[in-house]
Design an enzyme around this catalytic site. Structure first.
Site, mmCIF file in Angstrom:
data_model
loop_
_atom_site.group_PDB
_atom_site.id
_atom_site.type_symbol
_atom_site.label_atom_id
_atom_site.label_comp_id
_atom_site.label_asym_id
_atom_site.label_seq_id
_atom_site.Cartn_x
_atom_site.Cartn_y
_atom_site.Cartn_z
ATOM 1 N N LYS A 1 49.490 40.239 22.836
ATOM 2 C CA LYS A 1 51.178 40.697 23.724
ATOM 3 C C LYS A 1 51.956 39.271 22.839
ATOM 4 O O LYS A 1 52.735 38.720 23.245
ATOM 5 C CB LYS A 1 50.769 41.382 24.672
ATOM 6 C CG LYS A 1 50.988 43.037 24.686
ATOM 7 C CD LYS A 1 51.129 43.705 25.897
ATOM 8 C CE LYS A 1 51.043 44.831 26.663
ATOM 9 N NZ LYS A 1 51.382 45.145 27.332
ATOM 10 N N ALA B 1 47.844 39.405 38.961
ATOM 11 C CA ALA B 1 48.512 38.635 38.085
ATOM 12 C C ALA B 1 47.884 38.222 36.771
ATOM 13 O O ALA B 1 47.972 37.265 37.133
ATOM 14 C CB ALA B 1 48.213 36.951 39.569
ATOM 15 N N ARG C 1 43.982 38.200 43.972
ATOM 16 C CA ARG C 1 42.440 37.478 44.382
ATOM 17 C C ARG C 1 42.525 35.920 43.973
ATOM 18 O O ARG C 1 41.895 35.580 44.556
ATOM 19 C CB ARG C 1 41.041 38.736 43.561
ATOM 20 C CG ARG C 1 39.847 37.897 43.583
ATOM 21 C CD ARG C 1 39.189 38.874 43.174
ATOM 22 N NE ARG C 1 38.978 39.064 41.703
ATOM 23 C CZ ARG C 1 38.323 39.690 40.612
ATOM 24 N NH1 ARG C 1 38.208 40.857 41.372
ATOM 25 N NH2 ARG C 1 38.472 40.129 39.169
HETATM 26 P P1 ATR Z 1 47.140 42.780 32.879
HETATM 27 O O1 ATR Z 1 47.282 41.971 31.428
HETATM 28 O O2 ATR Z 1 47.009 44.440 32.384
HETATM 29 O O3 ATR Z 1 47.956 42.730 34.348
HETATM 30 P P2 ATR Z 1 44.372 41.214 34.040
HETATM 31 O O4 ATR Z 1 45.573 40.077 33.098
HETATM 32 O O5 ATR Z 1 43.376 41.764 33.412
HETATM 33 O O6 ATR Z 1 45.489 43.195 33.196
HETATM 34 O O7 ATR Z 1 44.737 41.811 35.126
HETATM 35 C C1 ATR Z 1 44.166 42.503 36.469
HETATM 36 C C2 ATR Z 1 44.483 41.790 37.788
HETATM 37 O O8 ATR Z 1 43.371 43.110 38.632
HETATM 38 C C3 ATR Z 1 44.280 40.741 37.880
HETATM 39 O O9 ATR Z 1 44.873 40.249 39.011
HETATM 40 C C4 ATR Z 1 43.124 40.417 38.454
HETATM 41 O O10 ATR Z 1 43.131 39.360 39.645
HETATM 42 P P3 ATR Z 1 41.577 38.434 39.351
HETATM 43 O O11 ATR Z 1 43.766 37.977 38.744
HETATM 44 O O12 ATR Z 1 41.430 37.806 40.533
HETATM 45 O O13 ATR Z 1 41.064 37.788 38.357
HETATM 46 C C5 ATR Z 1 42.625 41.405 39.566
HETATM 47 N N1 ATR Z 1 41.421 42.283 40.123
HETATM 48 C C6 ATR Z 1 40.770 42.888 38.707
HETATM 49 N N2 ATR Z 1 39.980 43.628 39.137
HETATM 50 C C7 ATR Z 1 40.072 43.099 40.971
HETATM 51 C C8 ATR Z 1 38.888 42.807 41.677
HETATM 52 N N3 ATR Z 1 37.421 43.685 41.777
HETATM 53 N N4 ATR Z 1 39.990 42.456 42.792
HETATM 54 C C9 ATR Z 1 41.055 42.457 43.045
HETATM 55 N N5 ATR Z 1 41.427 42.598 41.961
HETATM 56 C C10 ATR Z 1 41.406 42.586 41.123
#
Ligand code: ATR
Length: 290
Positions: free
Chosen positions: A72, A133, A157
């Site tokens: 993207k 995020a 997180r």
């Molecule tokens: P997208 O682009 O679809 O929004 P992404 O960039 O993979 O997806 O983002 C996934 C989000 O889920 C992130 O905010 C991630 O937190 P981190 O930035 O700390 O990695 C969050 N996420 C994924 N697994 C998690 C977990 N087990 N606990 C808390 N947050 C989680």
């Protein structure tokens, strides 16, 4: 069944992976029902091939493309023009053919906007808390600012990623509207106002149906409305926790549907009727209930 002939225009999705996408169903369904001569398929494209793929698509007279993870942002370099909000967000999911090349749009945010409109939710002056995020969170934070929300809190997180989005939004709009925190800091950051929560993290996604990014029940008492962008499962643990506190909760299926409808409308310069939208929504819902 619609006939594919010499006049059929091709549409498609580039990304990796693409095989489980619902987009072919959405776009071919609308084409069938509206008797528009388009066909939509998927193209699995590797990271290093994005620019060549877009150039090739244009040369092949392809009418329009959707772009999904992980391309993207990378695709922006291949565009002749870009819609200003998509440019600010730095992510494009729809390419519309013009005389000069493809113009990029972000119909993910148009999709969320249309979902919220449908549910009678207006973001203006509201207090918003966004969980997660990643790319979706960034787009949604910009949408909230664009719709003149009163306050935007991004909880994640990893604090740095939430802070980066908040800084980007504040810089772009020239005001201190967004702030960031870790997931467990909600209590100190959120005021006594009631918040609209938008869940954008991947926590709770099938098959981890029983997980929510914030499991603390207290958090949900601070909400007046909860929107999860996840649509599989149709009712996430986040939604269940919100409902348990009497908070109205929505899943992301309408957002997904409307991002598709908005793209199809841009490609074909048409408007999909309310009646067809309702029909399509029921079909999509059935896919998950089966
Ligand atoms: P997208 O682009 O679809 O929004 P992404 O960039 O993979 O997806 O983002 C996934 C989000 O889920 C992130 O905010 C991630 O937190 P981190 O930035 O700390 O990695 C969050 N996420 C994924 N697994 C998690 C977990 N087990 N606990 C808390 N947050 C989680």
């Amino acid at each position: 069944m619609r006939k594919i002939d010499g006049k059929t225009r091709t549409l498609g999705l580039i990304g990796n992976p693409v095989e489980h996408s619902l987009s072919p169903f959405i776009h071919n369904y609308i084409a069938d029902k509206m008797d528009i001569n388009t066909v939509y398929t998927t193209f699995k494209v590797e990271k290093d091939d994005v620019l060549t793929a877009v150039k090739g698509a244009y040369a092949l007279n392809i009418l329009g493309m959707n772009v999904t993870v992980p391309h993207k942002s990378a695709v922006i370099e291949a565009l002749s023009d870009i819609e200003p909000l998509a440019k600010a967000i730095g992510a494009v999911n729809t390419l519309v053919r013009t005389k000069e090349g493809y113009k990029g749009y972000n119909t993910d945010i148009l999709g969320l906007k249309r979902e919220l409109d449908d549910e009678g939710i207006c973001l203006k002056d509201e207090h918003i808390v966004i969980l997660g995020a990643g790319g979706a969170s960034r787009a949604i934070a910009f949408l909230c600012a664009d719709e003149q929300a009163g306050e935007i809190i991004i909880l994640n997180r990893t604090l740095e990623k939430a802070q980066d989005i908040a800084d980007n939004v504040n810089n772009y709009y020239g005001k201190n509207i967004a702030s960031a925190g870790t997931l467990d800091s909600y209590d100190t950051i959120m005021t006594d106002n009631k918040y609209i929560a938008i869940q954008t993290s991947s926590v709770g996604l099938y098959p981890n149906n029983n997980q929510a990014v914030i499991e603390d029940e207290e958090f949900y008492t601070k909400l007046k409305c909860a929107v999860d962008i996840i649509y599989n499962p149709l009712e996430t643990q986040f939604m269940k926790l919100a409902k348990a506190k009497g908070v109205v909760a929505y899943n992301g299926l309408k957002m997904l549907m409307y991002q598709g409808i908005s793209a199809y409308e841009l490609w074909n310069d048409i408007k999909v009727s309310e009646e067809l939208i309702k029909e399509l929504y029921s079909c999509l819902e059935r896919q998950f209930n089966e």
